[in-house]
Scaffold this active site. Structure first.
Site, PDB file in Angstrom:
ATOM      1  N   SER A 107      37.503 -24.788 -55.891  1.00 44.73           N
ATOM      2  CA  SER A 107      37.322 -24.565 -54.455  1.00 44.73           C
ATOM      3  C   SER A 107      38.483 -23.781 -53.864  1.00 44.73           C
ATOM      4  O   SER A 107      39.634 -23.957 -54.261  1.00 44.73           O
ATOM      5  CB  SER A 107      37.220 -25.925 -53.747  1.00 44.73           C
ATOM      6  OG  SER A 107      37.279 -25.764 -52.346  1.00 44.73           O
ATOM      7  N   TYR A 130      35.947 -18.890 -49.573  1.00 43.86           N
ATOM      8  CA  TYR A 130      35.619 -18.854 -48.148  1.00 43.86           C
ATOM      9  C   TYR A 130      36.275 -17.609 -47.582  1.00 43.86           C
ATOM     10  O   TYR A 130      37.409 -17.284 -47.945  1.00 43.86           O
ATOM     11  CB  TYR A 130      36.172 -20.076 -47.417  1.00 43.86           C
ATOM     12  CG  TYR A 130      35.374 -21.335 -47.619  1.00 43.86           C
ATOM     13  CD1 TYR A 130      34.052 -21.425 -47.170  1.00 43.86           C
ATOM     14  CD2 TYR A 130      35.929 -22.448 -48.244  1.00 43.86           C
ATOM     15  CE1 TYR A 130      33.315 -22.580 -47.340  1.00 43.86           C
ATOM     16  CE2 TYR A 130      35.194 -23.617 -48.423  1.00 43.86           C
ATOM     17  CZ  TYR A 130      33.894 -23.669 -47.971  1.00 43.86           C
ATOM     18  OH  TYR A 130      33.154 -24.818 -48.143  1.00 43.86           O
ATOM     19  N   THR A 156      30.719 -18.584 -50.814  1.00 41.05           N
ATOM     20  CA  THR A 156      29.933 -19.551 -50.028  1.00 41.05           C
ATOM     21  C   THR A 156      29.479 -18.896 -48.738  1.00 41.05           C
ATOM     22  O   THR A 156      30.295 -18.410 -47.961  1.00 41.05           O
ATOM     23  CB  THR A 156      30.763 -20.810 -49.732  1.00 41.05           C
ATOM     24  OG1 THR A 156      31.037 -21.462 -50.977  1.00 41.05           O
ATOM     25  CG2 THR A 156      30.001 -21.778 -48.842  1.00 41.05           C
ATOM     26  N   LYS A 231      26.532 -18.263 -53.021  1.00 41.16           N
ATOM     27  CA  LYS A 231      26.226 -19.700 -53.023  1.00 41.16           C
ATOM     28  C   LYS A 231      25.765 -20.144 -51.649  1.00 41.16           C
ATOM     29  O   LYS A 231      26.496 -20.008 -50.669  1.00 41.16           O
ATOM     30  CB  LYS A 231      27.490 -20.478 -53.434  1.00 41.16           C
ATOM     31  CG  LYS A 231      27.354 -21.994 -53.416  1.00 41.16           C
ATOM     32  CD  LYS A 231      28.660 -22.631 -53.870  1.00 41.16           C
ATOM     33  CE  LYS A 231      28.560 -24.140 -53.948  1.00 41.16           C
ATOM     34  NZ  LYS A 231      28.687 -24.785 -52.633  1.00 41.16           N
ATOM     35  N   HIS A 255      24.870 -26.946 -49.760  1.00 44.38           N
ATOM     36  CA  HIS A 255      26.246 -27.419 -49.557  1.00 44.38           C
ATOM     37  C   HIS A 255      26.313 -28.947 -49.654  1.00 44.38           C
ATOM     38  O   HIS A 255      27.010 -29.603 -48.891  1.00 44.38           O
ATOM     39  CB  HIS A 255      26.757 -26.950 -48.170  1.00 44.38           C
ATOM     40  CG  HIS A 255      28.238 -26.690 -48.135  1.00 44.38           C
ATOM     41  ND1 HIS A 255      28.778 -25.435 -48.038  1.00 44.38           N
ATOM     42  CD2 HIS A 255      29.295 -27.536 -48.184  1.00 44.38           C
ATOM     43  CE1 HIS A 255      30.104 -25.514 -48.023  1.00 44.38           C
ATOM     44  NE2 HIS A 255      30.441 -26.793 -48.106  1.00 44.38           N
TER      45      HIS A 255
END
Length: 369
Positions: A107, A130, A156, A231, A255
């Site tokens: 992440s 992100y 994402t 994603k 998510h």
């Protein structure tokens, strides 16, 4: 504690072990948590049509993802702040994935940096991204991931704003003071302050770019040679646009039901995306996978592989690296057994005829005479 015999059993133990704020952060979904339950429940509406009298003495579960050979189509999804679960955090997860011969996704909001995770040793790793308002930060991060040997970017796309997670609001969730978002240290971005609601929601509102659009996917492609997985796509329309934009693959994801409530379960959205993709790019799934039977169902509906999230966190909280290894082993063994009992000896044998779903067209009732 007794012997743990399936992946779900870790959750109850993790709930006892973790501080309430941390457990709730990992376990909760958005708003009514309808999609959270549905991510699991939808799997139970898919039944098998097993084929028998097939020699299943040898079963091959290996596959390739973006050209990388892995031991099974079961990979690790990005989950934030793993050191809240266990002192080893992402280090443990990286080592467990590597030992299992599969892929870990790190992440952006990890409590260990890309460099630290790379230092755990060899392994195929993807980096979840992100997009921050400051594009220099993004470019820097992507370069660091490349340099650290990460093999793909999982962008994402379902989080222009953070979903409303009421447990986090009640708990005034924030990252424990001894931890930080390691990838952003030294960038004046690594801090998550106490807020009147969820500290994470406030952080996202301040840092994450709400203007993110397809043109940014093009920009990302221009600054990296790494393949980009998108994603958070759950519709045919967005699948077609993704193909037009030349992405390397799609991860069908809601998510973990933490963003928009009342979207369908990912296993129910999967087939729409697979049909729209027409085999032009691989489609993966995350959300609700807890059994080897779930993995088989996803592949029968056209997924090239699946990613697990929460089971990793709960196992990590319970037993550290050994727990994550065990989760991967249990899913591996259950999936192998499911293949055997369906009469499949390789992943290419798994097809739509091995399952029936409650959304399949039902035959018309016979006319009454």
């Amino acid at each position: 504690m007794g012997e743990i015999t399936n992946v779900m059993e870790y959750q109850a133990i993790a709930k006892q072990k973790l501080p309430k704020m941390v457990y709730d952060y990992y376990a909760s979904g958005a708003e009514d948590e309808w999609t959270l339950a549905e991510n699991r429940n939808a799997f139970s509406r898919i039944l098998f049509r097993p084929r028998v009298l097939i020699d299943v003495s040898k079963i091959d579960m290996t596959t390739t993802v973006l050209g990388f050979k892995i031991s099974m189509p079961i990979m690790i999804a990005p989950s934030a702040m793993q050191k809240m679960a266990h002192v080893d955090g992402e280090y443990a997860t990286a080592r467990a994935a590597s030992a299992a011969g599969t892929i870990m996704t790190l992440s952006s909001w990890a409590t260990s940096s890309v460099e630290e995770v790379a230092s755990t040793g060899p392994g195929i790793r993807f980096f979840q991204l992100y997009v921050y308002k400051d594009r220099n930060v993004v470019a820097q991060l992507v370069r660091r991931a490349e340099k650290a040997g990460f093999k793909a970017i999982a962008l994402t796309v379902d989080t222009p704003r953070l979903g409303r997670r009421e447990a986090d609001i009640k708990n005034r969730f924030t990252l424990p003071p001894h931890l930080s978002l390691k990838n952003f240290e030294g960038l004046d971005l690594g801090k998550m302050d106490k807020a009147d609601d969820s500290g994470l929601a406030s952080y996202v509102a301040g840092q994450i770019d709400r203007t993110l659009s397809w043109k940014d996917v093009k920009w990302l492609q221009s600054i990296t040679s790494l393949p980009i997985l998108v994603k958070g796509i759950i519709t045919a329309e967005d699948t077609r646009i993704a193909i037009q934009n030349g992405v390397a693959g799609i991860i069908v994801s809601n998510h973990g039901a933490r963003q928009l409530d009342y979207v369908p379960a990912t296993i129910e959205a999967l087939e729409e995306v697979v049909k729209a993709a027409q085999g032009r790019l691989p489609v993966f799934l995350d959300g609700g996978v807890r059994r080897g039977t779930d993995v088989f169902k996803a592949l029968a509906l056209g997924a090239s592989g699946i990613f697990i999230g929460r089971p990793v966190l709960f196992a990590l909280a319970t037993e550290g690296e050994a727990g994550v290894r065990k989760v991967l082993q249990m899913l591996h063994d259950e999936f192998e057994l499911t293949m055997a009992l369906n009469g499949c000896t390789s992943l290419s044998d798994i097809n739509r005829n091995h399952i029936k779903t409650d959304w399949d067209a039902s035959p018309l009732p016979a006319a009454r005479l």
